[in-house]
Each structure stands twice: as structure tokens, then as C-alpha cells.
Design a protein around this motif. Structure first.
Motif, PDB file in Angstrom:
ATOM      1  N   UNK A 206       0.924  -0.869   0.063  1.00  0.00           N
ATOM      2  CA  UNK A 206      -0.389   0.178   0.090  1.00  0.00           C
ATOM      3  C   UNK A 206       0.247   1.576  -0.599  1.00  0.00           C
ATOM      4  N   UNK A 207       2.219   0.736   0.617  1.00  0.00           N
ATOM      5  CA  UNK A 207       3.066   2.337   0.611  1.00  0.00           C
ATOM      6  C   UNK A 207       3.083   2.694  -0.435  1.00  0.00           C
ATOM      7  N   UNK A 208       3.130   4.699  -0.540  1.00  0.00           N
ATOM      8  CA  UNK A 208       4.193   4.595  -1.845  1.00  0.00           C
ATOM      9  C   UNK A 208       5.239   4.338  -2.344  1.00  0.00           C
ATOM     10  N   UNK A 209       6.226   4.479  -1.306  1.00  0.00           N
ATOM     11  CA  UNK A 209       7.661   3.279  -1.700  1.00  0.00           C
ATOM     12  C   UNK A 209       8.090   2.630  -0.292  1.00  0.00           C
ATOM     13  N   UNK A 210       9.218   1.496  -1.233  1.00  0.00           N
ATOM     14  CA  UNK A 210      10.220   0.980   0.277  1.00  0.00           C
ATOM     15  C   UNK A 210      11.005   1.931   0.389  1.00  0.00           C
ATOM     16  N   UNK A 211      11.765   1.797   1.543  1.00  0.00           N
ATOM     17  CA  UNK A 211      13.366   2.628   1.961  1.00  0.00           C
ATOM     18  C   UNK A 211      14.209   1.360   2.675  1.00  0.00           C
ATOM     19  N   UNK A 432      33.560   0.423   3.042  1.00  0.00           N
ATOM     20  CA  UNK A 432      32.330   1.269   3.508  1.00  0.00           C
ATOM     21  C   UNK A 432      32.703   2.394   4.371  1.00  0.00           C
ATOM     22  N   UNK A 433      33.954   2.009   4.513  1.00  0.00           N
ATOM     23  CA  UNK A 433      34.156   3.136   6.144  1.00  0.00           C
ATOM     24  C   UNK A 433      34.507   4.567   4.632  1.00  0.00           C
ATOM     25  N   UNK A 434      34.400   5.152   3.838  1.00  0.00           N
ATOM     26  CA  UNK A 434      34.530   5.972   3.382  1.00  0.00           C
ATOM     27  C   UNK A 434      33.968   7.485   3.345  1.00  0.00           C
ATOM     28  N   UNK A 435      34.302   8.684   4.228  1.00  0.00           N
ATOM     29  CA  UNK A 435      33.407   9.466   4.932  1.00  0.00           C
ATOM     30  C   UNK A 435      32.392   9.839   4.213  1.00  0.00           C
ATOM     31  N   UNK A 436      32.859   9.695   2.058  1.00  0.00           N
ATOM     32  CA  UNK A 436      31.661  10.447   1.574  1.00  0.00           C
ATOM     33  C   UNK A 436      30.496   9.582   1.106  1.00  0.00           C
ATOM     34  N   UNK A 437      30.909   8.267   1.286  1.00  0.00           N
ATOM     35  CA  UNK A 437      29.661   6.961   1.108  1.00  0.00           C
ATOM     36  C   UNK A 437      28.509   7.844   1.510  1.00  0.00           C
ATOM     37  N   UNK A 438      28.057   7.616   3.069  1.00  0.00           N
ATOM     38  CA  UNK A 438      27.227   7.887   3.702  1.00  0.00           C
ATOM     39  C   UNK A 438      26.902   9.245   3.945  1.00  0.00           C
ATOM     40  N   UNK A 439      27.439   9.581   3.286  1.00  0.00           N
ATOM     41  CA  UNK A 439      26.830  11.454   2.461  1.00  0.00           C
ATOM     42  C   UNK A 439      25.500  11.664   0.788  1.00  0.00           C
ATOM     43  N   UNK A 440      26.452  10.641   0.531  1.00  0.00           N
ATOM     44  CA  UNK A 440      26.134  10.424  -0.862  1.00  0.00           C
ATOM     45  C   UNK A 440      25.012   9.444  -0.800  1.00  0.00           C
ATOM     46  N   UNK A 441      24.861   8.782   0.553  1.00  0.00           N
ATOM     47  CA  UNK A 441      23.159   7.927   0.350  1.00  0.00           C
ATOM     48  C   UNK A 441      22.548   8.913   0.566  1.00  0.00           C
ATOM     49  N   UNK A 442      22.769   9.115   1.653  1.00  0.00           N
ATOM     50  CA  UNK A 442      21.803  10.461   2.320  1.00  0.00           C
ATOM     51  C   UNK A 442      21.178  11.635   1.212  1.00  0.00           C
ATOM     52  N   UNK A 443      22.364  11.977   0.577  1.00  0.00           N
ATOM     53  CA  UNK A 443      22.054  13.162  -0.014  1.00  0.00           C
ATOM     54  C   UNK A 443      21.437  12.251  -1.066  1.00  0.00           C
ATOM     55  N   UNK A 444      21.333  10.843  -1.975  1.00  0.00           N
ATOM     56  CA  UNK A 444      20.473  10.649  -2.649  1.00  0.00           C
ATOM     57  C   UNK A 444      19.041  10.302  -2.783  1.00  0.00           C
ATOM     58  N   UNK A 445      19.099   9.669  -1.363  1.00  0.00           N
ATOM     59  CA  UNK A 445      17.466   9.772  -0.764  1.00  0.00           C
ATOM     60  C   UNK A 445      17.175  10.439  -0.466  1.00  0.00           C
ATOM     61  N   UNK A 446      17.504  11.655  -0.021  1.00  0.00           N
ATOM     62  CA  UNK A 446      16.708  13.404   0.366  1.00  0.00           C
ATOM     63  C   UNK A 446      15.866  13.301  -1.572  1.00  0.00           C
TER      64      UNK A 446
END
Length: 454
Positions: A206-211, A432-446
């Protein structure tokens, strides 16, 4: 950049009433607030004081307490799974469902752009009625979500229960025949008139997207499978772990660990939900003793015991004095994993713990209990090859010899398998410890969330 691309979001959060859900939701809320987005966080009234200290942006993250009505069968005052055994959690689900009017009132007053949920199967329909989007934000693995897409029934045979849904991307990340009993929980009632699997699949459909709170680098094929299986957009926030680099380990832990050589201590923690029988508890401790290595074990007192001391095997304390420590309360798991003396981590492979050990340098020994943990374990052991799973004996018991054998294997510096696991883990940690990786994911997520509103 168009106005919608740079516009700030307002998101409501309504997780399942469990700390393993509240905490990932608050971690995500902090990541969103860090970027200037507003969050309305709904949870039971008594939980709010326990989450306040995790709110890093109180000017942007506002808590909305909900009053739970009494449900027959639910322990008095219970507001989360912490004090509700698994067999009674269906009553907590009823209490969650009975907050619907309060949730609707909060959503109508606060007018968010969207609502994140993972257990309120009625939230997506309510969101549509109000005119907002709904995101099913899953705090367990995409493998679990992929497998729940195939409905099971209590009367199914073992062979039927073991069948994978069509197109599932792995023959290794799965439940084995001796573990199928744990799967039947999905078919149990979890609320009034619906099963656990109905609750989840209704919400997802029923949801509009899964995350998911993951990286493609770990679960990519499974995320793609969920998108294809449910015909939905799948968004990835990354694990959203908080920054803990500045936090220091308390002296009582640091002083004890500092007595030992680097990477020589075995650390074990099973989390707050685990409850062992006394004989299981004692067998585990005897396994650590048998390994001959120094160890720090953090486990709740077993069933029927009020203290750790009364549950210890006879003569155990005297035999391990100076090299073994058993603690019955909470421990700062993530900080302990970073201490240079810790060389091996024995755990259940819960999803949050999995992310913590992926960022550590420890060798990993896994003892999964429930289906989610079993699937996480198979991913770590069979696909990524960074861990070992302890071999169970009769009736799925963990013999002390099996635990000791697994620990000694990964801690043997001359063992080829141990070296391979260490190399694989180190490579993955570096990625995984690349500091830019989480930043890239959260920016794309938003950005993906903003695109949903267009």
C-alpha cells in the motif's frame, strides 16, 4: 535547481514499538535534520524520555507522545517490546493499532509531506486519505523483505516452507530445513484478524515507496529483487550510524581490556531481546572458557535467575579469574568493538549489530536465533565470506565444543580460513568507511523523497 529540488521536507516517523526500530528511526531523523529537514516523531509517551538524549536537533525533530490504551494480555505499563515477551507482542501490535485516531490527529495538525512507518499497515491508506505520501522504512534486511513476499501457512510441509519465491537472487542466503519452525511465526496472529506477514505485506504493497537502511554494496541484488517483486521504488538511506569517534570508553572497561595483548580478547553480546535458558547460558560460558582466550561476555541473566552470579557454572569464577569477565547489564558495544584488545566478536547478527561489526576490525563468530538474524548471518558467511557461523548440535543447542572451535579457528593467525575472513572484512570495511559514502547515500535519498512529491 528547481524550487522542489531545494525545498525542505517535513517527515513524520511512526516506527514499531521496539528500541531496535525507534533507534534507527531517530538516527535517520538526525541525518535528515542535519540537512535542514523537519521531523515529527510519534512514539508511546513513556518512551520519549529514553530517546531525548539521541535527538541531536531538537529545534527540527519534535516528539509527539501517544497514550497506549489497555489491551488484555499486555503487561501493565508496557510500551515497547523490551518488557513484552515475543509470544505476547501481538497484544502490543493491537495497542499500536489502537493509536490510529491519535496518529491521524497529529498528521492532520502537523501536515507533513510524508510519513515513514514499518508496522502500522493502515498508515499508507490513512496517508492517502490525508493527501500525503507513505514510505515503508524497513529496519531489517532487504533479504527478509524479499522472502516475506511469499506467503506461508502453518499447514505447509518443510519442503514447501523451504521454497524460495521466484527470482530470489541467492541460493545461499536462506533458511535451512532445521530452522523452518522459526518461519511459522510469520503465519501467527499479530493484531486483530491479521497475521504478522499480512501486516507487513499490506504495508509494503500500500505504501508509495519502500526504503532500506543499507548500501547497494552489501545488499544490492536483494534491494533490486524487492523493487521488482513489489513493483515499487526502493530508496536507500545508508545505515545512518551516528558519529561516535569523539566518545571515550569508560575507565572500568578500558582498564580491564588494557591488560591484554592487541586483538586477543573475545567479546560477546547478544542484545537486549535475547533471553537464554540457564543451561544454554552455562554452556556458552563453558565454551568461552574452553577456548583458552581472555573474554568479555555481556549477557542478561538467564530465565529464572535475578543475577549473573547465581547463573554461573560451578567453580567458573575461580577458573577464569583474571581472564574472563561476565557482565549482566548494558555495555557500550560500538566503543568496545573499537578497543584494540578486542579481536573477536561473538553475536546474534541482528541488523544494527551487523553494521557495527562491519565497521570494526574484529573477527566475527555468529550464533543467529530468529529468521532475520539467520539471513544476515548467511549473507556474512556464505556471500561476503567475512564471518563463521557456530555449528549447532541436537535441538539447535550450541555445544561448548562448537563455540570454542569457531573462536579458535578465527583467532588462529596461521589459519588460512581465518586470514581469508580477515582480508575480506578489511576490504569491505575500507569500502564502507569512505566518509563520502554515507553522505552520498543520504543526499540521493533526500532527492528521491523530493522527487516523490513532484
Amino acid at each position: 535547481m528547481s524550487k522542489s529540488d531545494c525545498s525542505k521536507l517535513h517527515i513524520a516517523m511512526f516506527p514499531w514499538f521496539a528500541f531496535g526500530h525507534f533507534i534507527p528511526y531517530i538516527h535517520l531523523s538526525n541525518k535528515l535534520a542535519q540537512k535542514g529537514h523537519k521531523v515529527s516523531f510519534l512514539m508511546p509517551k513513556g518512551i520519549q524520555p529514553k530517546l531525548e538524549h539521541l535527538n541531536q536537533y531538537p529545534h527540527l525533530i519534535r516528539f509527539f507522545p501517544l497514550v497506549l490504551s489497555h489491551v488484555d494480555g499486555l503487561p501493565p505499563g508496557a510500551e515497547s517490546t523490551s518488557n513484552v515477551p515475543l509470544e505476547l507482542q501481538k497484544y502490543l501490535a493491537i495497542a499500536l493499532d489502537q493509536t490510529r485516531d491519535q496518529v491521524e490527529a497529529v498528521l492532520k495538525v502537523t501536515k507533513p509531506d510524508m510519513v515513514f512507518c514499518d508496522f502500522g499497515h493502515w498508515i499508507p491508506a490513512l496517508a492517502r486519505q490525508i493527501g500525503i505520501k507513505s514510505i515503508w522504512y524497513v529496519v531489517v534486511s532487504s533479504m527478509s523483505c524479499g522472502l516475506i513476499s511469499r506467503k506461508i501457512a502453518k499447514e505447509m510441509s518443510v519442503d514447501e516452507l523451504l521454497q524460495l519465491p521466484p527470482g530470489y537472487p541467492s541460493s545461499k542466503v536462506r533458511i535451512k530445513a532445521e530452522e523452518v519452525a522459526a518461519l511459522l511465526f510469520r503465519a501467527e496472529d499479530f493484531g486483530i484478524g491479521l497475521s504478522f506477514q499480512d501486516r507487513i505485506t499490506t504495508g509494503v504493497k500500500e505504501s508509495d515507496a519502500i526504503a532500506f537502511r543499507t548500501y547497494r554494496e552489501i545488499e544490492g541484488p536483494f534491494c533490486d529483487y524487492v523493487a521488482q517483486r513489489f513493483g515499487k521504488s526502493v530508496l536507500l538511506s545508508g545505515p545512518c550510524l551516528p558519529e561516535t569517534q569523539t566518545q571515550q570508553l569508560e575507565d572500568k572497561w578500558a582498564n580491564w581490556l588494557n591488560k591484554f595483548e592487541p586483538s586477543s580478547v573475545v567479546f560477546c553480546s547478544f542484545g537486549s531481546q535475547s533471553m537464554l535458558e540457564k543451561d544454554e547460558f552455562q554452556e556458552l560460558l563453558l565454551g568461552f572458557e574452553l577456548s583458552g582466550l581472555p573474554f568479555l561476555v555481556a549477557l542478561k541473566p538467564p530465565q529464572g535467575c535475578l543475577t549473573i552470579e547465581e547463573a554461573l557454572p560451578e567453580g567458573f569464577q575461580e577458573r577464569v579469574r583474571g581472564r574472563g569477565l561476565v557482565h549482566g547489564g548494558w555495555v557500550p558495544q560500538e566503543l568496545l568493538l573499537r578497543h584494540p584488545s578486542i579481536g573477536c566478536f561473538v553475536n546474534h547478527c541482528g541488523y544494527g549489530t551487523m553494521w557495527e561489526f562491519l565497521f570494526s576490525d574484529c573477527q566475527i563468530v555468529l550464533i543467529p536465533e530468529i529468521p532475520d538474524q539467520i539471513l544476515n548471518t548467511r549473507l556474512m558467511v556464505e556471500e561476503l565470506r567475512i564471518a563463521v557461523e557456530v555449528e549447532r548440535g541436537k535441538n539447535r543447542q550450541i555445544p561448548k565444543e562448537s563455540l570454542s572451535k569457531a573462536i579458535k579457528l578465527v583467532m588462529d593467525k596461521d589459519n588460512e580460513m581465518a586470514s581469508l575472513l580477515k582480508r575480506n572484512h578489511a576490504k569491505l570495511k575500507q569500502l564502507l568507511s569512505n566518509r563520502d559514502l554515507q553522505e552520498e547515500y543520504i543526499n540521493n535519498f533526500i532527492r528521491d523523497l523530493q522527487n516523490l512529491l513532484k
